[in-house]
Enzyme design. Structure first.
Site, PDB file in Angstrom:
ATOM      1  N   GLU A 104      -4.597  -8.097  -5.860  1.00 39.72           N
ATOM      2  CA  GLU A 104      -3.070  -8.687  -6.194  1.00 39.72           C
ATOM      3  C   GLU A 104      -2.744 -10.015  -5.352  1.00 39.72           C
ATOM      4  O   GLU A 104      -2.125 -10.984  -5.772  1.00 39.72           O
ATOM      5  CB  GLU A 104      -2.167  -7.377  -5.780  1.00 39.72           C
ATOM      6  CG  GLU A 104      -1.981  -6.597  -6.996  1.00 39.72           C
ATOM      7  CD  GLU A 104      -0.903  -5.567  -6.501  1.00 39.72           C
ATOM      8  OE1 GLU A 104      -0.324  -4.845  -7.447  1.00 39.72           O
ATOM      9  OE2 GLU A 104      -0.397  -5.617  -5.419  1.00 39.72           O
ATOM     10  N   HIS A 151       0.721  -1.086   0.153  1.00 39.63           N
ATOM     11  CA  HIS A 151      -0.108  -0.034  -0.096  1.00 39.63           C
ATOM     12  C   HIS A 151       0.963   1.228  -0.053  1.00 39.63           C
ATOM     13  O   HIS A 151       1.687   1.512   1.115  1.00 39.63           O
ATOM     14  CB  HIS A 151      -0.954   0.121   1.181  1.00 39.63           C
ATOM     15  CG  HIS A 151      -1.735   1.081   1.126  1.00 39.63           C
ATOM     16  ND1 HIS A 151      -1.507   2.305   1.808  1.00 39.63           N
ATOM     17  CD2 HIS A 151      -3.214   1.019   0.737  1.00 39.63           C
ATOM     18  CE1 HIS A 151      -2.771   3.049   1.577  1.00 39.63           C
ATOM     19  NE2 HIS A 151      -3.603   2.519   0.909  1.00 39.63           N
ATOM     20  N   GLY A 152       0.846   1.890  -1.120  1.00 39.59           N
ATOM     21  CA  GLY A 152       1.880   3.053  -1.352  1.00 39.59           C
ATOM     22  C   GLY A 152       1.853   4.056  -0.071  1.00 39.59           C
ATOM     23  O   GLY A 152       2.893   4.784   0.219  1.00 39.59           O
TER      24      GLY A 152
END
Length: 1049
Positions: free
Chosen positions: A138, A72-73
């Site tokens: 993902e 999670h960026g």
């Protein structure tokens, strides 16, 4: 990942726990103790080891990237992610990064391909990871790849508890619940399942680290190690001949059995024992709880302190072993019971490389009960006795590679491919033969020649024939250094003098030099320094490899301090032609010299030997001058005569000895063998000489020899050969004392009229009087004789007692009409020779010779027909029977071995057909190869045979036919030289590879006056679809091959 930020890292499946042949060694040789538990539940955040999991996969996938991270960026972009990408870059790890993929709630084909196309997937689980359906999808794809393809998955718990991820509780759970709003039950169920699964994969936990930079460095190091160990090993891809080794070893390993088994891999240095063991370890180590490959144990023993005793050496070895197998450095070892105590319940794979002492095995693997069920211990050694002494019965003897495999091995090292560059084919074969098919030599010398021009190859070859490469020498010499002094001495005697010698004779030669020669030879054989080969004839041969021969000769050139002995005359053995010439001409020999082996044919010119050449060689025992032979001119001369020969000589081989007598002071007390072929000797010595040691006297073709000395003391003489001693008129009465004489050859002693009356020797087995034209009386000999040859003598009577000679297998005689008066002879004769120019027909009584195997008709010019003969006949030869037209015999029950009709030009058509139908080998006049031979060459002496239309079997049978013609139209007459014919069969697709044939013979024929056809059959071991047959004429400049043909039977 969420839609605000994306870094893509591509992952693909690798199965390194179950596929054979994919892993060679763990990184830096670490031994895996965690293999049994491949899944570790991260129930506690205290784990500090980055773990990985994978499941079996049957798919082979193409990898595009090393790593695919899922994260999670917003949580990690500016901190953790930046650090770890930097570490990856520094270690050459290639992550998948692509910010151009369009973000949506579901991941598209491009991202799926990215996940599947990388080696490792790293799931970076942070507090808000579950806030993104993109990240969760993902993760679904990653876990799917893990399940279906064996995806390697690593986890990093960044400021989040693994339990919260697994149960979706705490802050992580709250975020997940918000994401699940308005989602279908199936979607929520998929996400919940993958979160539960990924949380059970043990990984790094940020809360356990005070320093984030150190954490990222460790993670990058672990990833690098995993990439190394998960990469399929290609170290042994394409190893020539390894498939056959593996097949044999898998049978010996018997991996399906729960027994603890020890397996020996036995063979000489450099043959590939260690390589075989490495391949086995690479393929099978993953199937064991613990595994270790201990390299070069014998070499490590040389580094231990000289003062250490055996117990200390065992402790040192066991400490090294345990440290490696359980990956415990600086391990304390209080006693020698640790191996049994720690490993008796573990399934282990142990490779002990280069064992050369029983103590080494006792220290590490004394008993099978030390290890758990299903364990395998593999030992490589040169010493077969060591394996047997340890009770190891499963032994794989590593044989030398075939000629073509050796050729390919050399080419791989020399040219980087398994075939040579254009123009180097013959040079590559020559080097391969010089190296004797030893893989070590092939590899080292291939690297040596790599990149050289053809001219450089040619210049290097002479040195290769006489000098050993230092790298090869250092490896081979370990085996020599481990021998006791007496066995070292025996090794040097074989290397310098007696390689390829008959074992029994070598024992006789060395009987006074060693306590037990046979036991010493057995030791050398057990240590793979020689091979003792029993040939089909019963002859037992000692065979030492070419490179070991060179090693022995190199050792002789140097002092114990490894300094070269520059003066040849001070060495123990002389084998180099230049060194021998220097010593014999300059009289620089010394008492150090024990043996001389001189291949005279290698001498370019003539050599004048000093009359005092041997005066200083008081310890010389073995003197061998081999050659020149046949039509070669004399090369050795003694213009000053010869003052003396050393008194301790046990062996003399001197072809074409140039003097009429041996030195007057010559001492025979120790002489075991005297071979002086084609010498100028008129007599050997005068008076009595002690000959108690003498076993062989061979004076063949000494045409000037007029008399033999007194042999009354030669009570151990077994062989006396006087072949073609055409000036010898009588034999000494002392021959009657030779109670151990087994072979007496007097063939061609044309002046010999009578034999001594007292040669009724019980030991005599073979007596050859062929061409003793003046001998009229049947010899008074023992009834124990097996082979009696009386052809071309004047003997006309056969004693009636011969019927009771139960040991007699062969009796060869010449025809005379009086033989019919001795019916008992007709039951015994096996070969009959006719040479009657007036005879017009063969007497009918000849058919009554019931055991007749060979009939020879030579120069019977008026003979017109040959009648029916004995059914026992195997060979018929008619030479220069110029009137012969018809054949009245037939053999319905069997084919004859050979029918030869040389210069019998009047044979009619029916006779020719009968010849071709009655024998597997025929020689007769003819003008062309018959049309039924499928493969033909006209003109030519070689032909290619294609077997594409026929399934290949192990053995094929062929018939060959060659047309032999004289060089010009002149008649050569019947008194010219005999000539020989041979054939060679080669694999057309493998340059230089000979195919074994049976029989592989040298066929000899009398001179021919015009064209003749030679037809014969043979078998060959065929593994190729294209064969090259070539035919050759020897010993004749007049006869050539005009046509040839081959037929597959």
């Amino acid at each position: 990942m969420d839609s605000s930020f994306y870094y893509g890292f591509c992952v693909a499946a690798i199965n390194f726990f179950t596929l054979f042949g994919t892993i060679l060694f763990m990184f830096y040789g670490k031994i895996k103790s965690h293999q049994k538990n491949k899944k570790i539940v991260a129930s506690s955040p205290s784990s500090s080891t980055l773990s990985l999991t994978s499941t079996p996969s049957s798919l082979s996938r193409t990898r595009k990237h090393h790593v695919f991270p899922s994260f999670h960026g917003a949580d990690v972009r500016k901190t953790f992610l930046t650090h770890i990408l930097k570490e990856f870059k520094g270690k050459g790890i290639d992550p998948f990064i692509d910010n151009d993929i369009e973000r949506s709630k579901s991941i598209g084909p491009e991202l799926i391909e990215a996940i599947r196309g990388s080696k490792i997937a790293i799931v970076l689980l942070s507090r808000n990871y579950a806030s993104s359906s993109w990240c969760l999808n993902e993760l679904v794809e990653i876990m799917k790849c893990r399940e279906e393809f064996g995806q390697t998955v690593m986890t990093i718990f960044y400021d989040v508890d693994p339990t919260d991820v697994k149960k979706q509780t705490g802050d992580f759970g709250k975020v997940f619940k918000r994401t699940c709003k308005d989602k279908t039950k199936d979607e929520i169920k998929r996400w919940t399942k993958v979160l539960e699964g990924v949380a059970t994969i043990a990984g790094e936990h940020s809360r356990n680290w005070d320093n984030e930079a150190a954490m990222t460095e460790k993670i990058a190091t672990d990833v690098s190690n995993m990439l190394n160990t998960s990469t399929p090993s290609r170290d042994f891809d394409g190893l020539i001949g390894m498939g056959a080794h593996m097949k044999e070893m898998e049978s010996l390993l018997c991996l399906g059995s729960d027994e603890v088994r020890m397996i020996g891999i036995w063979g000489p240095s450099g043959i590939g024992k260690t390589t075989i063991a490495r391949v086995l370890y690479s393929q099978f180590s993953e199937n064991f709880e613990l595994s270790v490959f201990m390299e070069s144990i014998k070499e490590s023993m040389y580094t231990r302190p000289v003062c250490s005793d055996e117990y200390s050496a065992k402790m040192q070895l066991q400490k090294r072993f345990m440290s490696q197998i359980i990956n415990h450095k600086d391990m304390e070892l209080p006693h020698l019971g640790i191996v049994q105590d720690r490993l008796n319940d573990k399934k282990v794979l142990i490779v002990l490389d280069s064992i050369n002492q029983s103590m080494q095995l006792d220290a590490i693997a004394k008993e099978t009960r030390w290890f758990g069920h299903g364990s395998r211990i593999i030992i490589t050694t040169q010493d077969q006795k060591l394996l047997k002494a340890h009770g190891i019965n499963h032994i794989y003897k590593v044989e030398f590679p075939s000629a073509y495999e050796a050729y390919q091995m050399f080419c791989v090292s020399a040219f980087g491919q398994n075939f040579p560059k254009d123009g180097f084919e013959e040079l590559a074969w020559e080097v391969t033969k010089l190296l004797g098919h030893l893989p070590l030599g092939l590899r080292v010398m291939g690297s040596h020649f790599r990149g050289m021009s053809r001219d450089e190859w040619v210049n290097e070859l002479p040195r290769l024939k006489t000098r050993l490469d230092a790298g090869i020498q250092s490896i081979l010499k370990f085996s020599y250094d481990a021998l006791c002094d007496e066995d070292k001495d025996l090794f040097l005697h074989i290397a310098c003098l007696f390689n390829n010698g008959e074992m029994v004779k070598v024992e006789d030669y060395l009987a006074l030099s060693f306590l037990d020669v046979r036991q010493g030879l057995q030791v050398l054989a057990e240590k793979s320094l020689i091979a003792i080969e029993v040939l089909p004839s019963g002859y037992t041969r000692i065979d030492m490899h070419n490179l070991l021969v060179q090693l022995g000769r190199e050792i002789v050139r140097r002092k114990p301090g490894h300094q070269s002995i520059r003066e040849p005359g001070k060495r123990e053995f002389l084998v180099d032609a230049r060194d021998i010439c220097e010593v014999l001409t300059d009289n620089t020999g010394s008492r150090n010299i024990i043996g001389i082996l001189f291949e005279v044919r290698t001498l370019s010119g003539e050599l004048n030997i000093s009359g005092r050449a041997f005066e200083k060689m008081s310890k010389l025992k073995f003197l061998m001058f081999h050659g020149p032979y046949d039509n070669e001119k004399d090369k050795l001369y003694l213009p000053q005569g010869l003052n003396n020969l050393p008194r301790k000589l046990r062996l003399i081989h001197w072809c074409r000895f140039p003097l009429i007598c041996l030195p007057s002071n010559f001492c025979t007390e120790y002489l075991v063998e005297l071979r002086m072929w084609n010498s100028k000797l008129q007599n050997l010595w005068q008076g009595y000489q002690p000959l108690g040691s003498l076993k062989i006297m061979d004076l063949r073709e000494s045409k000037h020899l007029k008399e033999l000395p007194d042999l009354s003391s030669a009570t151990n003489l077994e062989e006396l050969t006087l072949f073609e001693c055409s000036s010898l008129a009588e034999l000494p009465a002392s021959i009657g004392n030779l109670q151990k004489l087994q072979q007496l050859s007097l063939r061609g002693c044309s002046k010999l009229e009578v034999l001594p009356t007292n040669i009724n020797l019980e030991s005599l087995i073979n007596l050859d009087l062929t061409d003793c034209l003046l001998i009229k009386r049947f010899p008074e000999i023992s009834t124990n004789v097996k082979d009696l040859k009386l052809m071309k003598t004047a003997i006309k009577e056969v004693p009636s007692t011969i019927k009771s000679w139960s040991h007699l297998h062969k009796l060869e005689m010449s025809y005379n009409e009086g033989l019919k008066e001795f019916p008992h002879a007709l039951e015994i004769i096996t070969r009959l020779y006719f040479n009657d120019t007036e005879m017009q027909e063969i007497p009918p009584w000849v058919m009554k010779i019931s055991r007749l195997q060979t009939l020879t008709l030579h120069g019977c010019k008026k003979l017109i027909t040959i009648p029916q003969l004995s059914g026992s006949l195997l060979n018929l030869s008619a030479v220069n029977c110029e009137s012969l037209e018809t054949l009245g015999f037939s053999f319905h029950n069997h084919l004859l071995d050979s029918l030869r009709f040389v210069n019998c030009f009047k044979l009619n058509k029916e006779a020719r057909k009968l010849i071709q139908a009655s024998s597997t080998r025929q020689f007769l006049p003819g003008k062309e190869v018959p049309a039924d031979f499928t493969y033909r060459a006209n003109p030519g002496s070689s032909v290619i045979v294609n077997l594409n239309q026929r399934p290949l079997s192990t053995t094929c049978r062929f018939k060959a036919c060659i047309l032999l013609v004289t060089q010009d139209e002149k008649e050569k007459g019947s008194n010219g030289k005999t000539f020989g014919v041979t054939h060679r069969l080669m694999d057309k697709n493998k340059f230089g590879v000979n195919v074994r044939c049976r029989p592989s013979c040298y066929y000899e024929f009398p001179p021919i006056l015009a064209e003749h056809l030679f037809t014969y059959e043979f078998e060959a071991d065929v593994t190729s679809s294209q064969l090259l047959f070539s035919f050759h004429v020897h010993e004749s400049d007049e006869v050539v091959i005009k046509e040839c043909g081959v037929l597959l039977l």
